[in-house]
Design a protein around this motif. Structure first.
Motif, mmCIF file in Angstrom:
data_model
loop_
_atom_site.group_PDB
_atom_site.id
_atom_site.type_symbol
_atom_site.label_atom_id
_atom_site.label_comp_id
_atom_site.label_asym_id
_atom_site.label_seq_id
_atom_site.Cartn_x
_atom_site.Cartn_y
_atom_site.Cartn_z
ATOM 1 N N PRO A 1 37.677 46.440 44.842
ATOM 2 C CA PRO A 1 37.447 45.021 45.127
ATOM 3 C C PRO A 1 35.972 44.652 45.151
ATOM 4 O O PRO A 1 35.642 43.486 44.960
ATOM 5 C CB PRO A 1 38.085 44.827 46.506
ATOM 6 N N ALA A 2 35.081 45.618 45.392
ATOM 7 C CA ALA A 2 33.657 45.272 45.505
ATOM 8 C C ALA A 2 32.900 45.469 44.204
ATOM 9 O O ALA A 2 31.709 45.188 44.144
ATOM 10 C CB ALA A 2 33.008 46.106 46.609
ATOM 11 N N GLU B 1 27.926 39.628 49.101
ATOM 12 C CA GLU B 1 29.355 39.467 48.824
ATOM 13 C C GLU B 1 30.141 40.670 49.351
ATOM 14 O O GLU B 1 31.247 40.526 49.865
ATOM 15 C CB GLU B 1 29.585 39.307 47.319
ATOM 16 N N THR B 2 29.547 41.862 49.209
ATOM 17 C CA THR B 2 30.222 43.066 49.692
ATOM 18 C C THR B 2 30.405 43.002 51.207
ATOM 19 O O THR B 2 31.456 43.365 51.734
ATOM 20 C CB THR B 2 29.417 44.326 49.317
ATOM 21 N N LEU C 1 33.204 40.779 51.978
ATOM 22 C CA LEU C 1 34.464 41.440 51.642
ATOM 23 C C LEU C 1 34.871 42.392 52.760
ATOM 24 O O LEU C 1 36.037 42.439 53.165
ATOM 25 C CB LEU C 1 34.311 42.198 50.323
ATOM 26 N N ARG D 1 37.092 37.836 42.205
ATOM 27 C CA ARG D 1 37.638 39.012 42.891
ATOM 28 C C ARG D 1 38.384 38.584 44.155
ATOM 29 O O ARG D 1 39.431 39.116 44.489
ATOM 30 C CB ARG D 1 36.526 39.993 43.253
ATOM 31 N N ARG D 2 37.817 37.620 44.870
ATOM 32 C CA ARG D 2 38.479 37.145 46.091
ATOM 33 C C ARG D 2 39.767 36.407 45.750
ATOM 34 O O ARG D 2 40.743 36.497 46.484
ATOM 35 C CB ARG D 2 37.540 36.224 46.874
#
Ligand SMILES: Nc1ncnc2c1ncn2[C@@H]1O[C@H](COP(=O)(O)OP(=O)(O)OP(=O)(O)O)[C@@H](O)[C@H]1O
Ligand SMILES: [Mg+2]
Lengths: 263, 400
Positions: free
Chosen positions: A184-185, A192-193, A196, A164-165
């Motif tokens: 994106p999350a 990770e969220t 982000l 995703r990144r």
């Protein structure tokens, strides 16, 4: 000041389905805006319409890149829209599986490079410099996003959150003024969220970017957004700052369902 | 271990094969004596053969599945690992160079001639690899450009006395133009639809050559195409073959060199992006039109150059040299060798062209061998004999 993105009366009809119905949205420079709504509300369709993947049935999309004059995006191909400075990520990850992480980002640089067939065949001076710079720039972007340890990995071998990144890194490489992030999350764990969240704010503050994101994670949306737009069944039902949207009865109804109907 | 279930399965496969091949393998009609001979012993051998073949097949399939389970990251093919190692790479290249240098002098002309065909297929394979392997556009009409190159040289020579050396660049340009010409109408097509249209295109070119008598001499073809000239020196037949051999070696080296450069360039990356995800590719600012057209055009360029060499080597061409089978052979080279992998395609060309030539026994069953090979490769090594690897970038040098 002019809004950098001005969408007026956007309507998209698929057969008999009005996926978008007269939607109006504006985005200001430096803003983090969110587009929310229940499943199937038309959020992804909205992205597809402004990035040229779908041609909207009616409506106008006008952009005003910082320091430049206004222009319409009508009839432009997706690659032309990207060239104008709108970059996006995809809800269902669409990385280039057969390429390394670095090459994925270099693809983003493509539209800012010029070398043609002749340059590629004969390695002209200009081509070599451009290539070197593209490699360097792409690596720099990977460092910013925190993916440099994967640089020569194949994209498909990355963990989910990193993929995703990488989508964000690839979009950044096209030098956008507006970044469109589609969920994106999704699929990220809380850690990770959180990263982000920090990344998006860092991008806005350091890269002179404006961001429009689609997201279902309400905690993330509420903490990040300057402004929230809500759509339901293709119609825009509310907009405002997080507090306003949270207390808007229409929004509550859309998310919780209409209780009077159930009775 | 072989389980009961597998034995049962193999048994039924054997039974099925016996029924299937019964009409051709067992029944033999002798039309002179008007009798039918039943060769029952054939049936027996087919049954036994298929039974064990099925068991072996199963065994290898399981071996492969177990391997996939234990291996997490995909492994780099041995050839690439060796080539990345400088200690091995240099001696290897030297041995290879010496081999190809002395080849035509130690082997008789016949072998040199076969080697030339194989090398032409290397060129064709690398060209088609751009279209199919890198850009992911399934092209079944690739032979059309081969045909264009061959006829360009033959006709230009016939009417204007154009030499081989001048015909090379001219037909390269022609190939490029024809590639673009094919590219335009198929811009919107993908997959099966693209395959059908390109197949049609390949046939159209051949049929035009067959029927436009006044232009191409029709099915009679064009004879007496001169071999390449060497400063007006008269070469005997053997020396001409050796000369063409070295020209082809040079052309192949040039092809490898340029194709490798293209692959690691802005254009090459765009091709791969288009192959991997058309929508994301466009959303990243890459023009689909330009990318597809350059792939078709550059792929066609090499086919066209190959065509010139072919015409010069055989000195006679007619439309029958450019049938759909030729396209399929070239496609097999790419698919079996490894799509998107230059080394794989080179290996594929040698395997597919040299093997049938030397195994004279199977030469007649060439297509059968191709088919069988394709099935085996697709099942056990779907990426081809030698799969491609992407370039590794080192970062100490770039950051000054
Ligand atoms: N290409 C298409 N053809 C027909 N209908 C479509 C197409 N794309 C989207 N739709 C329909 O439009 C509606 C909106 O879909 P969209 O993907 O925009 O929803 P979304 O808000 O992104 O939902 P989610 O939160 O699940 O991602 C859905 O009913 C969907 O089925
Ligand atoms: Mg969506």
């Amino acid at each position: 000041m002019e809004p950098i993105l001005n969408v007026e009366n956007l309507t998209m009809i698929f057969g008999g389905l009005k996926a978008l119905n007269n939607v109006n949205i504006t985005i200001e420079q430096g803003q983090i805006a969110a587009l929310i709504g229940p499943n199937g509300a038309g959020k992804t369709t909205f992205f597809n319409c402004i990035t040229g993947i779908y041609e909207p049935t009616t409506g106008d999309v006008t952009i005003t890149p910082p320091g430049k004059s206004s222009q319409s995006l009508k009839g432009l191909k997706p690659n032309q829209v990207t060239q104008k400075g709108l970059a996006r990520t995809f809800q269902n990850i669409r990385l280039f599986q057969g390429m390394t992480v670095l090459e994925n980002v270099m693809i983003g640089r493509h539209c800012r490079m010029k070398a043609g067939i002749f340059g590629a065949l004969f390695h002209t001076h200009a081509q070599k410099n451009e290539e070197k710079k593209a490699i360097y720039d792409s690596y720099e972007i990977l460092e910013k996003i925190g993916l440099e340890q994967y640089v020569n990995e194949m994209a498909k071998n990355l963990p989910y959150g990193a993929q995703r990144r990488l989508e964000i890194a690839r979009a950044l490489a096209t030098d956008p003024f507006l970044l469109l992030l589609d969920e994106p999350a999704a699929g990220m764990n809380p850690q990770e969220t959180k990263e982000l969240d920090d990344l998006i704010i860092w991008l806005r503050d350091n890269e002179n970017l404006s961001i429009l994101l689609i997201e279902h994670d309400m905690k993330l949306v509420m903490s990040l957004s300057d402004k929230i737009h809500v759509v339901d069944y293709g119609k825009k039902i509310a907009q405002g700052n997080p507090e306003e949207v949270k207390s808007n009865p229409e929004v509550i109804k859309a998310y919780l369902g209409d209780e009077s109907e159930d009775a | 271990m072989v389980t009961k279930k597998e034995i049962k399965q193999a048994f039924f496969i054997a039974l099925w094969f016996m029924v299937l091949t019964f009409p051709i393998m067992v029944i033999k009609v002798n039309t002179i004596k008007n009798i039918v001979i039943f060769r029952w012993n054939y049936l027996f051998w087919i049954g036994i053969g298929t039974f064990f073949a099925a068991l072996t097949w199963n065994y290898f399939l399981q071996l492969k599945e177990n391997k996939q389970k234990t291996e997490t990251s995909d492994d780099i093919p041995l050839v690439h690992k060796l080539l990345q190692n400088a200690r091995f790479k240099i001696p290897f290249l030297i041995v290879l160079a010496i081999f190809f240098l002395v080849y035509p002098f130690i082997f008789p002309m016949y072998h040199t001639s076969i080697m030339i065909s194989a090398l032409v297929y290397v060129m064709l394979g690398l060209g088609l690899n751009i279209v199919v392997g890198l850009a992911g556009l399934l092209d079944l009409g690739y032979v059309a450009f081969y045909c264009v190159g061959a006829y360009a040289y033959a006709l230009l020579n016939l009417h204007f006395g154009v030499s081989f050396w001048l015909a090379l660049p001219i037909s390269a340009v022609l190939g490029f133009l024809f590639g673009t010409l094919l590219g335009y109408p198929v811009l919107r097509l993908r997959g099966d639809y693209l395959a059908i249209v390109t197949l049609g295109f390949g046939e159209i070119i051949r049929i035009i050559m067959e029927n436009w008598d006044s232009f191409s001499n029709g099915p009679r073809g064009i004879a007496n195409i001169p071999p390449p000239s060497l400063f007006n020196i008269d070469l005997n037949q053997h020396n001409t073959v050796i000369y063409i051999y070295f020209i082809v070696i040079a052309l192949v080296l040039m092809t490898i060199f340029f194709v490798a450069r293209l692959e690691d360039s802005r254009i090459g990356r765009a091709w791969i992006a288009l192959r991997d995800d058309e929508i994301a590719c466009q959303a990243m600012g890459i023009s689909k039109v330009k990318t597809k057209l350059t792939a078709f055009a550059l792929g066609a360029t090499w086919a066209s150059i190959g065509g010139v060499v072919f015409a010069a080597k055989t000195s006679y061409i007619n439309p029958m040299s450019f049938t759909i089978w030729e396209s399929i052979t070239i496609l097999s080279v790419v698919v079996i060798g490894g799509m998107g992998s230059a080394i794989g395609v080179i290996a594929g060309a040698f395997v597919l062209i040299l093997l049938p030539e030397y195994l004279r026994a199977v030469a007649e069953y060439r297509m059968l061998v191709f088919g069988a090979l394709q099935v085996i490769v697709m099942v056990f090594k779907p990426e081809g004999l030698i799969k491609g690897v992407r370039k590794i970038y080192k970062f100490k040098k770039v950051e000054e």
